[in-house]
Design a protein around this motif. Structure first.
Motif, mmCIF file in Angstrom:
data_model
loop_
_atom_site.group_PDB
_atom_site.id
_atom_site.type_symbol
_atom_site.label_atom_id
_atom_site.label_comp_id
_atom_site.label_asym_id
_atom_site.label_seq_id
_atom_site.Cartn_x
_atom_site.Cartn_y
_atom_site.Cartn_z
ATOM 1 N N LEU A 319 151.144 50.017 121.032
ATOM 2 C CA LEU A 319 151.008 50.858 122.219
ATOM 3 C C LEU A 319 150.708 52.299 121.829
ATOM 4 C CD1 LEU A 319 153.947 49.439 124.385
ATOM 5 C CD2 LEU A 319 151.505 48.927 124.584
ATOM 6 N N LEU A 345 144.562 45.091 127.188
ATOM 7 C CA LEU A 345 145.873 45.057 127.842
ATOM 8 C C LEU A 345 145.837 44.223 129.115
ATOM 9 C CD1 LEU A 345 147.025 48.777 127.454
ATOM 10 C CD2 LEU A 345 147.924 46.790 126.247
ATOM 11 N N ARG A 349 148.056 40.964 130.476
ATOM 12 C CA ARG A 349 148.998 41.436 131.497
ATOM 13 C C ARG A 349 150.037 40.385 131.834
ATOM 14 N NH1 ARG A 349 148.513 40.959 136.970
ATOM 15 N NH2 ARG A 349 146.357 40.280 136.690
ATOM 16 N N PHE A 352 152.410 39.996 128.954
ATOM 17 C CA PHE A 352 153.364 41.109 128.892
ATOM 18 C C PHE A 352 154.456 40.932 129.940
ATOM 19 C CE2 PHE A 352 150.837 43.259 125.878
ATOM 20 C CZ PHE A 352 151.522 44.377 125.447
ATOM 21 N N ILE A 365 159.506 49.204 126.199
ATOM 22 C CA ILE A 365 158.170 48.602 126.113
ATOM 23 C C ILE A 365 157.499 48.634 127.477
ATOM 24 C CG2 ILE A 365 156.922 46.462 125.616
ATOM 25 C CD1 ILE A 365 159.106 45.764 123.607
ATOM 26 N N GLN A 366 158.262 48.315 128.533
ATOM 27 C CA GLN A 366 157.697 48.346 129.883
ATOM 28 C C GLN A 366 157.211 49.747 130.232
ATOM 29 O OE1 GLN A 366 160.719 46.830 132.555
ATOM 30 N NE2 GLN A 366 161.275 45.214 131.137
ATOM 31 N N GLN A 368 156.415 52.328 128.238
ATOM 32 C CA GLN A 368 155.281 52.785 127.434
ATOM 33 C C GLN A 368 153.999 52.079 127.842
ATOM 34 O OE1 GLN A 368 155.402 53.495 123.280
ATOM 35 N NE2 GLN A 368 157.566 54.010 123.223
ATOM 36 N N THR A 369 154.098 50.794 128.175
ATOM 37 C CA THR A 369 152.912 50.064 128.630
ATOM 38 C C THR A 369 152.408 50.641 129.943
ATOM 39 O OG1 THR A 369 153.752 48.045 127.569
ATOM 40 C CG2 THR A 369 152.000 47.785 129.198
ATOM 41 N N ARG A 370 153.316 50.897 130.865
ATOM 42 C CA ARG A 370 152.926 51.455 132.163
ATOM 43 C C ARG A 370 152.291 52.839 131.990
ATOM 44 N NH1 ARG A 370 157.605 51.682 133.964
ATOM 45 N NH2 ARG A 370 157.748 49.508 134.585
#
Length: 664
Positions: A319, A345, A349, A352, A365-366, A368-370
């Motif tokens: 990420l 990504l 999806r 994830f 993780i949620q 940083q992904t968002r």
């Protein structure tokens, strides 16, 4: 005398008896003292006997009720001690796990019984002691000592088994770690290579189902006995080490040292996408399935453990690399990189969401992904919306001095075709749709197409402005011919060309033909008429006059030709087919006229001592020179800066030209 003698013997015997009795009394004194000291205890011992029979009879049932539970507790204590050999024997866990767990279950059951009943039994005994004291049925001192002992037994104790349970759990924990270690080999390199090319399914687990069942059984007992944190740590370290070792062969150093240039990021982003798909769909999906099998219904524990394993897999490094692409220098090529990262990504999806969604342990993780997705969407839309403005800003920049096609034209044509390709168009449309939805606006694919077409048409509008910047009108014709032909040739049979339409493309082809015609008319079309035959009479009486006229016209032709050739030797026609056609027209305009002229009038000057001043070229030499015109010279690749009149460098425009000079 006999009577006296008898009395004397009798008296002597009495004295001896008295002496013996005195000695006996002396010896009996300490014993009497001991008896005196023991009398109180004896008195207390016989007190119940002296107590009323009714009170003694009433105490019996109370004593029986108190002693019964105490006897049961003592019996269980004996049973606990009997479990020591099977629980502490070397190799007992590995040899027969099911049997070991059964014995451990008996120990846990016994300890629960002791924990629940020891205090109660002690309380009942204390109650009967109090009863005996209240009714004066036993020695008060004895009852006081007994009460103190029972008070201590009533307090809960965690060491009812003398540490047997802790020792047994240590052995289970050691077996848990051993099973993980014995089946924690990294994914074979061949399997990794296969998975990276087609990462659609989870990597097969290398832990046999029987071992997974054993791990689950052990885990249940360890967690049930308060060893949750230690179990999670052991599991995460073991499986995290497997994931790290599996990834080591992939060479992921580039994740931690990303470059800051969008063009240079291209190969890294492509590799990043393949590696991320492999990590998510193969490694982590396999680990998620294993976590669920081992932890069973303990969802929170499974999530926490999986989050640690994912950290070992470097998911946060992946990420961070994506964020580095989002933070790269602003550049049109950066838009392509952002779309590529977003596409990777977006394809993952659902994966994830399945792996990390709704799990408290995976909240970082949620987040940083968002955040990364928002950066990608905002950054891509910002660059895309600026493209039209940047093309318009180039309108007042100087065109190429050699009349060639501006790099910007080549770049925008290829760039817009790439944006409308199957690789980028659906991704860009999705990004624009998401961005509009955040602003409560709608977006359609037609809006995307119109935006791209407006960019192309804005570039087309630059042509006239650029052509007017040339001091040499003939060079401006060459520039327009080159640019319109490049447009036509590179847009024909492309998605962008289909959207612009055949009529639009044909206009550019017609413009090319028009500017080619006026270019020939105003340049080489002026040179060939200089070799006219007017006034040349080859009769003998006029030979000298004709010779001078031929010399003059050859001199004028040579001067005009040399000047034209000198200028146009610095001009280029990048497209080979157009260059060959143009050179052919130049040759056709000059060489036949020159050949005919020299055949008819060349002999008049060729015998002259100064012939070389007038006959500078052979017909073949002239044709070779003209056929070699307009060949492009290699351009020095690299970026250059654009300055406005205020002498400030615009970074976005610099990026546009940097992209135009490096895009492939």
């Amino acid at each position: 005398m006999e009577s006296v003698a008898a009395a004397a013997r009798s008296l002597r015997a009495g004295v001896e008896k008295s002496r013996a009795l005195g000695q006996a009394l002396a010896r009996a004194g300490p014993r009497v003292e001991e008896i005196q000291l023991a009398l109180p205890a004896l008195e207390a011992a016989v007190r119940p006997i002296r107590a009323p029979r009714a009170e003694l009879a009433a105490a019996g049932p109370h004593i029986d009720r108190a002693v019964g539970p105490a006897a049961a507790v003592l019996k269980v204590f004996d049973a606990v001690h009997g479990l020591e050999p099977p629980l502490l024997a070397a190799g007992a866990v590995a040899g027969d796990l099911a049997g070991y767990l059964a014995v451990l279950g008996r120990l846990e059951e016994a300890l629960r019984f002791l924990s629940d009943n020891s205090g109660l039994a002690a309380q009942w005994l204390a109650d009967i002691v109090e009863y005996l004291g209240d009714h004066d049925l036993a020695d008060p001192r004895f009852l006081a000592d007994l009460a103190v002992t029972l008070e201590g037994l009533k307090k809960p104790s965690g060491d009812l088994d003398g540490g047997l349970l802790a020792a047994a759990l240590d052995m289970l924990e050691a077996e848990f770690g051993r099973l993980l270690a014995d089946h924690s080999a990294p994914l074979p390199l061949a399997m990794q290579q296969l998975s990276t090319t087609s990462a659609s399914t989870a990597a097969p687990s290398l832990i046999p189902a029987a071992t997974v069942h054993k791990l689950s059984l052990i885990l249940d007992r360890l967690i049930a006995n308060g060893r949750q944190d230690r179990c999670l740590s052991v599991y995460a370290d073991a499986r995290g080490g497997v994931v790290s070792a599996s990834l080591h062969a992939l060479g992921l150093d580039y994740l931690r040292n990303p470059v800051d240039d969008a063009q240079a990021l291209g190969p890294g982003v492509e590799l990043w996408g393949r590696h991320l798909e492999f990590v998510v769909r193969c490694l982590l999906e396999s680990e998620r399935q294993l976590c669920n099998k081992v932890f069973g219904q303990r969802k929170d524990d499974a999530s926490a453990c999986f989050a640690d394993v994912a950290a070992h897999a470097g998911i946060l490094d992946f990420l961070s690399f994506g964020r580095a692409a989002a933070d790269a220098k602003k550049d049109p090529i950066k838009l392509l990189r952002l779309l590529e990262v977003f596409d990777s990504l977006n394809k993952l999806r659902l994966d994830f969401n399945r792996l990390f969604g709704g799990k408290k342990a995976c909240v970082e993780i949620q987040n940083q992904t968002r955040d990364l997705v928002k950066l990608l969407v905002d950054g891509a839309v910002e660059i895309f919306e600026e493209l039209l403005v940047q093309v318009e800003l180039q309108r007042h920049m100087p065109p190429p001095p050699d009349g060639g096609v501006p790099r910007l034209v080549s770049f925008v044509v290829e760039y817009c075709n790439r944006l409308l390709s199957e690789k980028y168009r659906p991704v860009l449309a999705q990004v624009l749709t998401i961005h509009r939805s955040w602003r409560k606006e709608t977006f359609s694919d037609k809006m995307l197409v119109n935006a791209v077409l407006n960019i192309v048409k804005a570039l087309e509008a630059n042509f006239d402005v650029w052509s007017k910047a040339y001091d040499n009108v003939t060079l401006s014709y060459l520039f327009m011919m080159n640019t319109h032909w490049h447009f036509f040739k590179n847009l024909k049979a492309t998605r962008l060309g289909e959207l612009l339409g055949d009529a639009w493309l044909q206009e550019h082809e017609q413009f090319k033909d028009y500017y080619l015609t006026v270019f020939m008319r105003d340049s080489w079309g002026v040179v060939s008429p200089l070799l006219n035959r007017e006034g040349l009479i080859l009769f003998s009486k006029g030979r000298a006059t004709a010779k001078d006229l031929v010399k003059q016209r050859l001199k004028t032709f040579n001067a005009s030709f040399d000047e034209m050739f000198r200028k146009q030797s610095a001009w280029v026609i990048p497209e080979k087919d157009l260059r060959e056609k143009t050179c052919g027209l130049v040759v056709q305009a000059i060489v036949p006229a020159y050949r005919s002229y020299m055949q008819n009038y060349g002999p008049l000057v060729e015998q002259d001592v100064s012939a070389s001043k007038y006959v500078k070229y052979t017909v073949d030499g002239l044709e070779k020179m003209l056929s070699a015109l307009f060949i492009p010279r290699p351009r020095r690749a690299g970026s250059f800066q654009i300055r406005h009149t205020n002498d400030k460098i615009t970074s976005a425009m610099t990026g546009f030209y940097r992209s135009a000079s490096t895009v492939k």
